[in-house]
Design a protein around this motif. Structure first.
Motif, PDB file in Angstrom:
ATOM      1  N   LYS A   9      -4.011  11.184 -28.344  1.00  0.00           N
ATOM      2  CA  LYS A   9      -3.112  10.045 -28.559  1.00  0.00           C
ATOM      3  C   LYS A   9      -4.143   8.938 -28.845  1.00  0.00           C
ATOM      4  O   LYS A   9      -3.918   8.133 -29.561  1.00  0.00           O
ATOM      5  CB  LYS A   9      -2.284   9.609 -27.394  1.00  0.00           C
ATOM      6  CG  LYS A   9      -1.063  10.380 -27.134  1.00  0.00           C
ATOM      7  CD  LYS A   9      -0.592   9.855 -25.789  1.00  0.00           C
ATOM      8  CE  LYS A   9       0.757  10.856 -25.390  1.00  0.00           C
ATOM      9  NZ  LYS A   9       1.247  10.315 -24.337  1.00  0.00           N
ATOM     10  N   LYS A  13      -4.384   6.584 -32.378  1.00  0.00           N
ATOM     11  CA  LYS A  13      -4.273   5.040 -32.058  1.00  0.00           C
ATOM     12  C   LYS A  13      -5.476   4.483 -32.955  1.00  0.00           C
ATOM     13  O   LYS A  13      -5.213   3.565 -33.453  1.00  0.00           O
ATOM     14  CB  LYS A  13      -4.162   4.669 -30.746  1.00  0.00           C
ATOM     15  CG  LYS A  13      -4.066   3.403 -30.435  1.00  0.00           C
ATOM     16  CD  LYS A  13      -3.868   3.006 -28.991  1.00  0.00           C
ATOM     17  CE  LYS A  13      -3.632   1.616 -28.443  1.00  0.00           C
ATOM     18  NZ  LYS A  13      -4.867   0.866 -28.314  1.00  0.00           N
ATOM     19  N   ASP A  16      -4.954   4.922 -36.493  1.00  0.00           N
ATOM     20  CA  ASP A  16      -3.926   4.190 -37.158  1.00  0.00           C
ATOM     21  C   ASP A  16      -4.613   2.689 -37.403  1.00  0.00           C
ATOM     22  O   ASP A  16      -4.305   2.041 -38.304  1.00  0.00           O
ATOM     23  CB  ASP A  16      -2.896   4.150 -36.040  1.00  0.00           C
ATOM     24  CG  ASP A  16      -1.734   4.877 -36.512  1.00  0.00           C
ATOM     25  OD1 ASP A  16      -1.767   5.737 -37.586  1.00  0.00           O
ATOM     26  OD2 ASP A  16      -0.893   5.361 -35.559  1.00  0.00           O
ATOM     27  N   SER A  83       3.609   4.865 -42.431  1.00  0.00           N
ATOM     28  CA  SER A  83       4.359   4.995 -41.023  1.00  0.00           C
ATOM     29  C   SER A  83       2.938   5.478 -40.123  1.00  0.00           C
ATOM     30  O   SER A  83       2.110   6.168 -40.620  1.00  0.00           O
ATOM     31  CB  SER A  83       5.250   6.285 -40.999  1.00  0.00           C
ATOM     32  OG  SER A  83       4.649   7.424 -41.705  1.00  0.00           O
ATOM     33  N   SER A  84       3.060   5.222 -38.834  1.00  0.00           N
ATOM     34  CA  SER A  84       1.958   5.464 -37.785  1.00  0.00           C
ATOM     35  C   SER A  84       1.960   6.948 -37.668  1.00  0.00           C
ATOM     36  O   SER A  84       2.860   7.654 -37.330  1.00  0.00           O
ATOM     37  CB  SER A  84       2.111   4.564 -36.500  1.00  0.00           C
ATOM     38  OG  SER A  84       1.622   5.003 -35.562  1.00  0.00           O
ATOM     39  N   ASP A  87       2.888   7.447 -33.672  1.00  0.00           N
ATOM     40  CA  ASP A  87       4.481   7.320 -33.773  1.00  0.00           C
ATOM     41  C   ASP A  87       4.992   8.812 -34.136  1.00  0.00           C
ATOM     42  O   ASP A  87       5.774   9.370 -33.353  1.00  0.00           O
ATOM     43  CB  ASP A  87       5.142   6.244 -34.494  1.00  0.00           C
ATOM     44  CG  ASP A  87       4.808   4.879 -33.773  1.00  0.00           C
ATOM     45  OD1 ASP A  87       4.553   4.910 -32.677  1.00  0.00           O
ATOM     46  OD2 ASP A  87       5.201   3.977 -34.655  1.00  0.00           O
ATOM     47  N   TYR A  88       4.410   9.221 -35.482  1.00  0.00           N
ATOM     48  CA  TYR A  88       4.871  10.665 -35.475  1.00  0.00           C
ATOM     49  C   TYR A  88       4.551  11.699 -34.780  1.00  0.00           C
ATOM     50  O   TYR A  88       5.349  12.667 -34.395  1.00  0.00           O
ATOM     51  CB  TYR A  88       4.399  10.845 -37.051  1.00  0.00           C
ATOM     52  CG  TYR A  88       4.677  12.380 -37.536  1.00  0.00           C
ATOM     53  CD1 TYR A  88       5.950  12.437 -38.068  1.00  0.00           C
ATOM     54  CD2 TYR A  88       3.968  13.317 -37.570  1.00  0.00           C
ATOM     55  CE1 TYR A  88       6.319  13.570 -38.476  1.00  0.00           C
ATOM     56  CE2 TYR A  88       4.306  14.397 -38.094  1.00  0.00           C
ATOM     57  CZ  TYR A  88       5.463  14.842 -38.850  1.00  0.00           C
ATOM     58  OH  TYR A  88       5.709  15.908 -39.045  1.00  0.00           O
TER      59      TYR A  88
END
Length: 95
Positions: A9, A13, A16, A83-84, A87-88
């Motif tokens: 994660k 992050k 991204d 798209s992040s 999130d995916y």
């Protein structure tokens, strides 16, 4: 194996954030002329004096990408088609 998922994660992050900053830098580079930079900043909703100040800035692309963080938001970048990854990842891990 559980530790890797917890680290994933944070890694996504950071990736991204880096990717969005890179996208902002690319757009700033594409808006070559001061006039274009000013016009695009105004279109993004920036005040006249601030848009003029940033458009005339001599800072580099990477530095300006950080400055543009507030006006060139995640939502705008998402509308452009990015798209992040986080999130995916979260959607895939829930299933």
């Amino acid at each position: 194996m559980g530790g890797i998922l917890a680290d994933m994660k944070g890694l996504l992050k950071e990736t991204d954030e880096w990717a969005r900053r890179r996208i902002r830098a690319v757009y700033w580079k594409q808006w070559k002329k001061i006039k274009t930079k000013y016009r695009m900043l105004k279109a993004l909703g920036m005040e006249h004096w601030k848009a003029k100040e940033l458009a005339c800035s001599r800072k580099g692309y990477w530095r300006m990408a950080k400055v543009l963080n507030q006006i060139f938001s995640k939502k705008i970048i998402a509308k452009l088609g990015y798209s992040s990854m986080l999130d995916y990842y979260l959607v895939v891990c829930e299933n």
